[in-house]
Design an enzyme around this catalytic site. Sequence first.
Site, short mmCIF file in Angstrom:
data_model
loop_
_atom_site.label_atom_id
_atom_site.label_comp_id
_atom_site.label_asym_id
_atom_site.label_seq_id
_atom_site.Cartn_x
_atom_site.Cartn_y
_atom_site.Cartn_z
N VAL A 1 5.26 -10.44 19.64
CA VAL A 1 5.35 -11.85 19.27
C VAL A 1 6.23 -12.61 20.26
O VAL A 1 5.94 -13.73 20.67
CB VAL A 1 5.90 -12.00 17.83
CG1 VAL A 1 6.20 -13.47 17.52
CG2 VAL A 1 4.91 -11.45 16.83
N ALA A 2 7.32 -11.95 20.71
CA ALA A 2 8.22 -12.57 21.67
C ALA A 2 7.54 -12.82 23.01
O ALA A 2 7.86 -13.77 23.72
CB ALA A 2 9.46 -11.69 21.87
N ILE B 1 4.47 -13.63 23.57
CA ILE B 1 3.43 -14.67 23.57
C ILE B 1 4.06 -16.04 23.78
O ILE B 1 4.95 -16.43 23.04
CB ILE B 1 2.64 -14.66 22.23
CG1 ILE B 1 1.91 -13.34 22.05
CG2 ILE B 1 1.66 -15.83 22.19
CD1 ILE B 1 1.26 -13.19 20.70
N ASP C 1 -24.11 -40.26 44.22
CA ASP C 1 -25.27 -41.13 44.31
C ASP C 1 -24.91 -42.28 45.26
O ASP C 1 -23.75 -42.64 45.40
CB ASP C 1 -25.61 -41.68 42.92
CG ASP C 1 -26.77 -42.65 42.94
OD1 ASP C 1 -27.77 -42.33 43.59
OD2 ASP C 1 -26.65 -43.72 42.33
N ASN D 1 11.84 -20.12 22.27
CA ASN D 1 10.48 -20.38 22.76
C ASN D 1 10.01 -21.79 22.43
O ASN D 1 9.40 -22.47 23.26
CB ASN D 1 9.50 -19.37 22.15
CG ASN D 1 9.50 -18.06 22.91
OD1 ASN D 1 10.28 -17.87 23.84
ND2 ASN D 1 8.65 -17.14 22.49
N ASP E 1 12.26 -23.77 25.33
CA ASP E 1 11.13 -23.70 26.27
C ASP E 1 10.30 -24.98 26.27
O ASP E 1 10.00 -25.54 27.31
CB ASP E 1 10.20 -22.54 25.89
CG ASP E 1 10.76 -21.20 26.32
OD1 ASP E 1 11.91 -21.18 26.76
OD2 ASP E 1 10.04 -20.20 26.21
#
Length: 883
Positions: free
Chosen positions: A283-284, A286, A330, A711, A715
């Site tokens: 989990v850490a 991710i 075009d 996180n 983060d």
Amino acid sequence: MTKPTYAESAEAVVASLQTDASKGLTASAAQTRLEQNGPNALAKGKKKTLLQRFLDQFKDFMIIVLLVAALIAGFVVHEWADAGIILAVVILNAIFGVFQESKAEEAIDALAKMATPNAHVRRDNQVVTIPSTELVTGDIVLLEAGDVVPADLRLLESANLKIEESALTGESVPVEKTVAALTADNVGIGDRTNMAFMNSNITYGRGVGVVVATGMDTEVGRIAGMINAADETTTPLQENLSQLGKSLTVMILVIAAIVFAVGLWRHAASLPEMFLTAISLAVAAIPEGLPAIVTVILALGTQKMAKRHALVRKLPAVETLGSTEIIASDKTGTLTQNKMTVEQTYYDGELHPATAGVSGDNPLMRIMNFANDTQVQEDGTMLGDPTETALVAFGQGHDFHRDTELEELPRVAEVPFDSERKLMSTIHQLPDGRYFVATKGAPDQLLKRVTQLATGQNVRPLTDADRATILATNTGLAKQALRVLGMAYRYLDALPEQVDSDTIEQDMIFAGLVGMIDPERPEAKDAVAEAKAAGIRPMMITGDHQDTAEAIAGRLGIIEPGDDAAVITGAELDQQSDEEFAKNVTKYNVYARVAPEHKVRIVNAWQKRGKVVAMTGDGVNDAPALKAADIGIGMGITGTEVSKGASDMVLADDNFSTIVVAVREGRKVFSNIQKSIQYLLSANLGEVLTLFMMTMLGWDILAPVHILWINLVTDTFPAIALGVEHTEPGIMKQKPRGRKSNFFSGGVGQAVIWQGLLEGLLTLGVYFIAITWPIHTTSAAIHADALTMAYATLGLIQLFHAFNVKSIHQSIFTVGIFRNKAFNWAILASFLLLAVTILVPGFNGLFHVTHLDLAQWAVVLGAGVAIIVIVEIVKFIQRRLKK
């Protein structure tokens, strides 16, 4: 085999459709056909519901990984707060995606204000006006200048009828229409002169046609069907995120398995406890905030691009432009103005640029305005053939007052244009009772009727040498892709009894030539040059003639003298198999006279070579290629609804240079996503190393709440702020990343590894110092302090490290430490949120931390500053070695 409609006579087509050309269908017959075949409208793609759009956001691999992590955190580790935080991030990410897609759709729908055109039809021997959606096959439709063709028609009558079909064929010059059956085999759309196609515009004359196809059976409908059948392409960003998610999953499982196996081998804990430890470690590892952060960065990018008139319909398209290697554009309306303009005039034996002008008393100026059926509306807009409106616009630009002149010299008779003699003449009465004849048309045909030449105020006989010079000038202008018209005049003492070409268009005085072109957009040349400097290959794909395409491409710099890249036509392309074309595709920069199928072939050929292809366009004929390209760019003003619907991005100002601005923004977005990923993954690697080594050494392990708080708070804010970093200098001098590059290219991968290891080692070092030189005596207090110091260090190191990743290789003192205000506030907010968990008493128990003294804080801050010093030294060495 049944003949195509254009190869049949008008009478045969009317008979086969069981209708009457003079009376039309009966109301009951029309109603029956409408019930059988449905309304005359294109089938709209089924719009996704809000729920479907929301669920689509969960198909991403990284999102699935996060959902699994949330389930494990909740049901296995029983950390329901952690599970709730992960789910909140995932749901917020989905809401962001749905909101942005809906917002873009609303903006694009706001551009679509075209009402359903009405049609004038014969029903029950009367002319009635009905909505075009009620048209059926067999209806007799009346056409006149200014109308939009409501369905595909086989023409039955044509009186100087000209139709502008650029949205379908890419050819800017209106097509002169006839009624006779065409005998050639496999006639292309642009050459079917006895047909009128849905959504094209009548610019001149009038006509009558019978409806031969409606709705999805029309040429426009056939293209719409191709779009609906096309597969959705995945963008490089989506591919990179998917690849990153899979790589992280494998890495996470391997690390968790190693910890689990080593822990059991060392008898560090029981099997259930080691399993929970391994899951916590996974989990850490991710980066929970990554999908949300990428979404926010892309959303911020879309807002910046919207301010520059680029409306993004799909978030990943922002970044895709940054990796673009090919821009296939075009011509008509995209690189050019889709507006005929006088470029050169020839009189008195010399060529003159349009800027030089022509004096009002010069016969050339009078002829181009007199032999002209343009109608100027009250608001100044002009209705008529684009060639003729260009001549009137030229006169207005040089102070020629056409209305005043025509009041003094009114038109009293005319000899209308016809396609055989390629001339038109108007006759005007002079104040002295004589008549002035103004004639314009094809130079070669006009010269057959000219006997004299105007030079200044004098008129002299036309010599063979004069004739040769005029024809040579005409040829020279035509080679520059200019459409050239000749101008001549004469004076009559009295009108003949029979006003026709034989009595009027004889013994004329040659006044000069006018060269016109659909000119390139003023900003397009600079945009092409900037694209080339950025390593992007611009190409032109058009339905226009080869000479015109080649000339415009040369003027824009798409092809240059000495270039190996050649010009190829659609017919020549048909002679090559897909395998041959795949080998030869690098030879061509200009494609002329192409059909929609060709455009898709060109896009696919480049994609098979691994190139990221952007396709720009505004016509219905561009839509299949827009759909097939990695990023389709439609035009908001001149673009058809079909082309806008097939696009990933729409230019609200139809400005080609906006594409280059979008490329620059796309490159910046990718660079900033790289910075965020470098920051997040190095931080998570530091966390994983810290937990792994703590497990191996038998130390206390950081709690899941520590990791999740770092996180999602420490983060996330800086990672989002890194997404709005300013563009680094020279970003448009770099080569495109292309499809093979990923988020770890350009040294990011190595930086993630060594900087992540450095974060982990510094954190472990602080823990080691805390237990080696403690301020408490009991083991529990010593380890509690050590764990608090490790938690604070890991958080602070990541905040300090955020400054390092402002640039992969440049010093932070070069890129500017405090230049990004959003970043400064993010760092401050993250620091306060981290400090609150330690300094505010109520949070100590919740976060399993203790109060630290000044000496302990000094160690923590020292470790945080150390990462900046070490990374700066390494960057300095890397730059020296690179030189």
